[in-house]
Design an enzyme around this catalytic site. Sequence first.
Site, PDB file in Angstrom:
ATOM      1  N   ILE A 121       0.843  -1.203   0.000  1.00  0.00           N
ATOM      2  CA  ILE A 121       0.000   0.000   0.000  1.00  0.00           C
ATOM      3  C   ILE A 121       0.879   1.254   0.000  1.00  0.00           C
ATOM      4  O   ILE A 121       0.594   2.233  -0.706  1.00  0.00           O
ATOM      5  CB  ILE A 121      -0.960   0.000   1.212  1.00  0.00           C
ATOM      6  CG1 ILE A 121      -1.871  -1.232   1.183  1.00  0.00           C
ATOM      7  CG2 ILE A 121      -1.820   1.276   1.215  1.00  0.00           C
ATOM      8  CD1 ILE A 121      -2.726  -1.427   2.427  1.00  0.00           C
ATOM      9  N   ASP A 167      15.327   0.584  10.198  1.00  0.00           N
ATOM     10  CA  ASP A 167      14.338  -0.126  11.009  1.00  0.00           C
ATOM     11  C   ASP A 167      13.866   0.818  12.111  1.00  0.00           C
ATOM     12  O   ASP A 167      14.696   1.363  12.853  1.00  0.00           O
ATOM     13  CB  ASP A 167      14.991  -1.375  11.609  1.00  0.00           C
ATOM     14  CG  ASP A 167      13.972  -2.288  12.278  1.00  0.00           C
ATOM     15  OD1 ASP A 167      12.996  -1.765  12.871  1.00  0.00           O
ATOM     16  OD2 ASP A 167      14.140  -3.511  12.217  1.00  0.00           O
ATOM     17  N   ALA A 176       4.608  -1.730   9.416  1.00  0.00           N
ATOM     18  CA  ALA A 176       4.016  -2.617  10.421  1.00  0.00           C
ATOM     19  C   ALA A 176       4.220  -4.047   9.947  1.00  0.00           C
ATOM     20  O   ALA A 176       4.587  -4.287   8.795  1.00  0.00           O
ATOM     21  CB  ALA A 176       2.516  -2.344  10.557  1.00  0.00           C
ATOM     22  N   TYR A 206      -2.472  -9.215  16.039  1.00  0.00           N
ATOM     23  CA  TYR A 206      -2.322  -8.110  15.091  1.00  0.00           C
ATOM     24  C   TYR A 206      -3.342  -7.011  15.389  1.00  0.00           C
ATOM     25  O   TYR A 206      -3.004  -5.826  15.487  1.00  0.00           O
ATOM     26  CB  TYR A 206      -2.507  -8.642  13.660  1.00  0.00           C
ATOM     27  CG  TYR A 206      -2.680  -7.573  12.618  1.00  0.00           C
ATOM     28  CD1 TYR A 206      -1.586  -6.822  12.178  1.00  0.00           C
ATOM     29  CD2 TYR A 206      -3.928  -7.301  12.061  1.00  0.00           C
ATOM     30  CE1 TYR A 206      -1.746  -5.838  11.213  1.00  0.00           C
ATOM     31  CE2 TYR A 206      -4.097  -6.315  11.100  1.00  0.00           C
ATOM     32  CZ  TYR A 206      -3.007  -5.591  10.678  1.00  0.00           C
ATOM     33  OH  TYR A 206      -3.165  -4.607   9.727  1.00  0.00           O
ATOM     34  N   LYS A 264      -2.769  -3.043  16.665  1.00  0.00           N
ATOM     35  CA  LYS A 264      -3.212  -1.864  15.916  1.00  0.00           C
ATOM     36  C   LYS A 264      -4.099  -0.978  16.787  1.00  0.00           C
ATOM     37  O   LYS A 264      -4.020   0.249  16.726  1.00  0.00           O
ATOM     38  CB  LYS A 264      -3.955  -2.301  14.651  1.00  0.00           C
ATOM     39  CG  LYS A 264      -3.034  -2.800  13.552  1.00  0.00           C
ATOM     40  CD  LYS A 264      -2.229  -1.645  12.988  1.00  0.00           C
ATOM     41  CE  LYS A 264      -1.419  -2.037  11.780  1.00  0.00           C
ATOM     42  NZ  LYS A 264      -0.760  -0.889  11.152  1.00  0.00           N
ATOM     43  N   ASN A 321     -10.117  -5.361   3.568  1.00  0.00           N
ATOM     44  CA  ASN A 321      -9.026  -6.039   2.857  1.00  0.00           C
ATOM     45  C   ASN A 321      -8.651  -5.212   1.629  1.00  0.00           C
ATOM     46  O   ASN A 321      -9.480  -5.012   0.748  1.00  0.00           O
ATOM     47  CB  ASN A 321      -9.468  -7.427   2.410  1.00  0.00           C
ATOM     48  CG  ASN A 321      -9.658  -8.354   3.581  1.00  0.00           C
ATOM     49  OD1 ASN A 321      -8.741  -8.598   4.354  1.00  0.00           O
ATOM     50  ND2 ASN A 321     -10.871  -8.842   3.750  1.00  0.00           N
TER      51      ASN A 321
HETATM   52  P1  NAD Z   1       3.495  -4.493   3.532  1.00  0.00           P
HETATM   53  O1  NAD Z   1       4.108  -5.587   4.335  1.00  0.00           O
HETATM   54  O2  NAD Z   1       3.592  -4.561   2.065  1.00  0.00           O
HETATM   55  O3  NAD Z   1       4.064  -3.083   4.024  1.00  0.00           O
HETATM   56  C1  NAD Z   1       4.639  -2.852   5.280  1.00  0.00           C
HETATM   57  C2  NAD Z   1       5.957  -2.156   5.051  1.00  0.00           C
HETATM   58  O4  NAD Z   1       6.510  -1.770   6.312  1.00  0.00           O
HETATM   59  C3  NAD Z   1       6.999  -3.027   4.366  1.00  0.00           C
HETATM   60  O5  NAD Z   1       7.579  -2.318   3.303  1.00  0.00           O
HETATM   61  C4  NAD Z   1       8.005  -3.333   5.460  1.00  0.00           C
HETATM   62  O6  NAD Z   1       9.306  -3.567   4.973  1.00  0.00           O
HETATM   63  C5  NAD Z   1       7.899  -2.091   6.321  1.00  0.00           C
HETATM   64  N1  NAD Z   1       8.276  -2.294   7.713  1.00  0.00           N
HETATM   65  C6  NAD Z   1       7.794  -3.243   8.561  1.00  0.00           C
HETATM   66  N2  NAD Z   1       8.359  -3.120   9.765  1.00  0.00           N
HETATM   67  C7  NAD Z   1       9.220  -2.065   9.699  1.00  0.00           C
HETATM   68  C8  NAD Z   1      10.091  -1.437  10.626  1.00  0.00           C
HETATM   69  N3  NAD Z   1      10.228  -1.879  11.879  1.00  0.00           N
HETATM   70  N4  NAD Z   1      10.815  -0.380  10.212  1.00  0.00           N
HETATM   71  C9  NAD Z   1      10.723   0.090   8.948  1.00  0.00           C
HETATM   72  N5  NAD Z   1       9.902  -0.474   8.028  1.00  0.00           N
HETATM   73  C10 NAD Z   1       9.165  -1.531   8.390  1.00  0.00           C
HETATM   74  O7  NAD Z   1       1.967  -4.426   4.015  1.00  0.00           O
HETATM   75  P2  NAD Z   1       0.725  -3.585   3.459  1.00  0.00           P
HETATM   76  O8  NAD Z   1      -0.349  -4.546   3.151  1.00  0.00           O
HETATM   77  O9  NAD Z   1       1.153  -2.620   2.408  1.00  0.00           O
HETATM   78  O10 NAD Z   1       0.297  -2.800   4.769  1.00  0.00           O
HETATM   79  C11 NAD Z   1       0.577  -1.415   4.958  1.00  0.00           C
HETATM   80  C12 NAD Z   1      -0.164  -0.943   6.195  1.00  0.00           C
HETATM   81  O11 NAD Z   1      -1.577  -1.074   6.022  1.00  0.00           O
HETATM   82  C13 NAD Z   1       0.193  -1.745   7.464  1.00  0.00           C
HETATM   83  O12 NAD Z   1       0.227  -0.833   8.550  1.00  0.00           O
HETATM   84  C14 NAD Z   1      -0.986  -2.690   7.613  1.00  0.00           C
HETATM   85  O13 NAD Z   1      -1.179  -3.065   8.958  1.00  0.00           O
HETATM   86  C15 NAD Z   1      -2.132  -1.816   7.098  1.00  0.00           C
HETATM   87  N6  NAD Z   1      -3.278  -2.585   6.623  1.00  0.00           N
HETATM   88  C16 NAD Z   1      -3.187  -3.351   5.495  1.00  0.00           C
HETATM   89  C17 NAD Z   1      -4.319  -4.030   5.043  1.00  0.00           C
HETATM   90  C18 NAD Z   1      -4.293  -4.865   3.786  1.00  0.00           C
HETATM   91  O14 NAD Z   1      -5.335  -5.418   3.426  1.00  0.00           O
HETATM   92  N7  NAD Z   1      -3.185  -4.970   3.069  1.00  0.00           N
HETATM   93  C19 NAD Z   1      -5.514  -3.990   5.765  1.00  0.00           C
HETATM   94  C20 NAD Z   1      -5.544  -3.235   6.945  1.00  0.00           C
HETATM   95  C21 NAD Z   1      -4.434  -2.507   7.336  1.00  0.00           C
END
Ligand code: NAD
Length: 312
Positions: A12, A56, A77, A144, A148, A173
């Site tokens: 995202i 990180d 996250a 999880y 959050k 989602n």
């Molecule tokens: P993703 O895993 O593709 O993105 C998460 C990014 O955070 C990754 O690039 C990862 O390398 C980075 N990251 C993780 N821990 C880190 C740290 N300690 N320091 C620096 N970088 C770090 O996941 P996504 O699906 O793109 O999710 C993005 C956000 O949206 C998240 O917060 C997730 O909880 C939230 N979210 C996603 C969905 C979904 O359906 N995909 C639904 C609800 C919420």
Amino acid sequence: MFSIVTGGAGFIGSHLVDTLVEQGDRVLVLDSLRTGDLANIRGHLDAGRIDYLQADLLEDGWQERFEGAERVYHLAADPDVRGSAATPADVYENNVTATIRVLEAMRVHGVGEIVFTSTSTVYGEASVIPTPEDYSPMEPISVYAASKLAAEAMISSYAHTYGMKARVFRFANIIGERSNHGVIWDFAHKLKENPAELEILGDGKQIKSYLIVSECVAALLHAVRAADGPFACFNIGSEDWIDVTAIARIVADEMGLPDVRFRYTGGDRGWVGDVPRMQLAVEKIGATGWHTTVGSEESVRQAARALVREIC
Ligand code: NAD
């Protein structure tokens, strides 16, 4: 505007970066690449359109880069609901401690606004569906989700204590190109491995709301512009839902596998912490003037097509 996107190399986050660059923001992406991939932002990096720092959030050395920033989009996250049961302490660190560290860096360097990506799972097994933002009791059923909700609470406290603006988005989602987890990803990879039979977790009747990532980013940025007050929280999702068997059919269809057998593991949910039904009420964001025309089925179709293009 100078914006920082934590997790900007993720699924995202990288779509958000695309739009921020398009609208002329100065963008710093901060990502550990734990699950993210530089390929997702490669075009911007090569063209010098964004700054990037591999870091990180649980370690030091990035905080001073917050100096001068106006807004932090905090997406970094561990987003894996299912996997969170196996590593609760890690999920807490990465989702709660890391968020507090971001808030502290904002406080120290005078950054005024945080946009946070939360989740429908904070509502737990809600008795009101579609579930509105003021639903209670909030009773998360996965590690999880709890992480959050805890992060949301810390963000609210910083907004009210230190005069920041906080915008929290609870996503349904979210699916689409560059996704690296979730049901469509899972089905497509399993079918690539075995085109004859697809294992489906649960009874296939779980019904949930899905939204294509481009609509999610558009909704978020629209609401960020429209919101006021120190703390505002919005659901983001489509206005309908689709069941898991229908998703399996769409993925199989997009892979050109109309005759695949479905094998169900059984039970009304796919894993511990899963919910059988999820749909978010979207009236609150609707009142700001945002409406999607892309429903769950169309979102799944677009996401499956993009993923099949990527992996096949
Ligand atoms: P993703 O895993 O593709 O993105 C998460 C990014 O955070 C990754 O690039 C990862 O390398 C980075 N990251 C993780 N821990 C880190 C740290 N300690 N320091 C620096 N970088 C770090 O996941 P996504 O699906 O793109 O999710 C993005 C956000 O949206 C998240 O917060 C997730 O909880 C939230 N979210 C996603 C969905 C979904 O359906 N995909 C639904 C609800 C919420």
